[in-house]
Write a protein that holds these residues in place. Structure first.
Motif, PDB file in Angstrom:
ATOM      1  N   UNK A  75       0.839  -1.211   0.000  1.00  0.00           N
ATOM      2  CA  UNK A  75       0.000   0.000   0.000  1.00  0.00           C
ATOM      3  C   UNK A  75       0.870   1.255   0.000  1.00  0.00           C
ATOM      4  N   UNK A  76       1.966   1.237   0.750  1.00  0.00           N
ATOM      5  CA  UNK A  76       2.877   2.387   0.763  1.00  0.00           C
ATOM      6  C   UNK A  76       3.477   2.629  -0.617  1.00  0.00           C
ATOM      7  N   UNK A  77       3.864   1.540  -1.304  1.00  0.00           N
ATOM      8  CA  UNK A  77       4.394   1.688  -2.667  1.00  0.00           C
ATOM      9  C   UNK A  77       3.328   2.259  -3.592  1.00  0.00           C
ATOM     10  N   UNK A  78       2.083   1.801  -3.437  1.00  0.00           N
ATOM     11  CA  UNK A  78       0.991   2.315  -4.269  1.00  0.00           C
ATOM     12  C   UNK A  78       0.771   3.800  -4.007  1.00  0.00           C
ATOM     13  N   UNK A  79       0.816   4.211  -2.756  1.00  0.00           N
ATOM     14  CA  UNK A  79       0.639   5.628  -2.418  1.00  0.00           C
ATOM     15  C   UNK A  79       1.768   6.463  -3.017  1.00  0.00           C
ATOM     16  N   UNK A  80       2.982   5.917  -2.978  1.00  0.00           N
ATOM     17  CA  UNK A  80       4.125   6.620  -3.571  1.00  0.00           C
ATOM     18  C   UNK A  80       3.925   6.764  -5.079  1.00  0.00           C
ATOM     19  N   UNK A  81       3.452   5.718  -5.725  1.00  0.00           N
ATOM     20  CA  UNK A  81       3.176   5.785  -7.165  1.00  0.00           C
ATOM     21  C   UNK A  81       2.096   6.818  -7.471  1.00  0.00           C
ATOM     22  N   UNK A  82       1.058   6.878  -6.651  1.00  0.00           N
ATOM     23  CA  UNK A  82      -0.009   7.869  -6.860  1.00  0.00           C
ATOM     24  C   UNK A  82       0.575   9.277  -6.788  1.00  0.00           C
ATOM     25  N   UNK A  83       1.473   9.522  -5.836  1.00  0.00           N
ATOM     26  CA  UNK A  83       2.107  10.850  -5.739  1.00  0.00           C
ATOM     27  C   UNK A  83       2.944  11.147  -6.987  1.00  0.00           C
ATOM     28  N   UNK A  84       3.672  10.128  -7.487  1.00  0.00           N
ATOM     29  CA  UNK A  84       4.469  10.323  -8.698  1.00  0.00           C
ATOM     30  C   UNK A  84       3.569  10.576  -9.910  1.00  0.00           C
ATOM     31  N   UNK A  85       2.460   9.881  -9.978  1.00  0.00           N
ATOM     32  CA  UNK A  85       1.506  10.090 -11.074  1.00  0.00           C
ATOM     33  C   UNK A  85       0.946  11.499 -11.009  1.00  0.00           C
TER      34      UNK A  85
END
Length: 144
Positions: A75-85
C-alpha cells in the motif's frame, strides 16, 4: 469514434515530440493507472476493516502480522506511485512533461511508454545511479 478515442493510438517518434496528441495519450495513461491504484487501495482498506486483528493461535497471529506488514508495504508503494503520477500530471499541465528535470533534454517516447512517471532521461538517470553506487560498486537499476 476515432482510433484515439478507442485507445488505438500510440505515440510515434515521427510526430512532433510532446504534441497535444501525445500529451493527451500520456495523461489518459496516467489517469487510468491512478484509477487502478485507487481501486486497489480502496479494496485493501475494505479488507483491512473486515480482517480480525487478533488470532487465538500465536502461529496464526504471527502469520497474520507478516501478511499485514507485506500488505502495508504494498500500500505504501501504491501511495508513492499515486504521488508520482500526480506529479507527472502536474508536469503535463505545466507543459514540462517529457523533459528531463535535470538536463532539460527529451526523456524519449520509448522511456515514457515504459515508465510514464519518468522525470529523467536515461543518461542522467544512469549517471546518478553510478554516482550513488560509489566507486567499484554496481548500481542497482532504479528507473524514476
Amino acid at each position: 469514434m476515432s482510433s484515439y478515442e478507442r485507445g488505438d493510438y500510440f505515440p510515434d517518434e515521427k510526430e512532433e515530440y510532446m504534441s497535444e496528441r501525445q500529451l493527451n495519450y500520456f495523461k489518459q495513461q496516467l489517469n487510468n493507472w491512478r484509477s487502478e491504484l485507487e481501486i486497489a487501495r480502496d479494496s485493501f482498506t475494505k479488507a483491512l476493516k473486515e480482517t480480525p486483528m487478533r488470532k487465538p493461535d500465536p502461529v496464526d497471529q504471527s502469520a497474520s502480522n507478516s501478511d499485514m506488514a507485506r500488505d502495508l508495504e504494498t500500500r505504501n508503494r501504491q501511495q508513492h506511485l499515486i504521488r508520482q503520477i500526480d506529479f507527472a500530471l502536474g508536469l503535463i499541465e505545466e507543459g514540462e512533461y517529457g523533459y528531463c528535470e535535470i538536463s532539460g533534454e527529451e526523456i524519449g517516447l520509448k522511456r515514457l511508454m515504459a515508465r510514464p512517471i519518468a522525470t529523467r532521461c536515461i543518461e542522467v538517470q544512469e549517471r546518478l545511479e553510478r554516482m550513488s553506487a560509489g566507486p567499484g560498486k554496481h548500481a542497482v537499476a532504479c528507473m524514476v
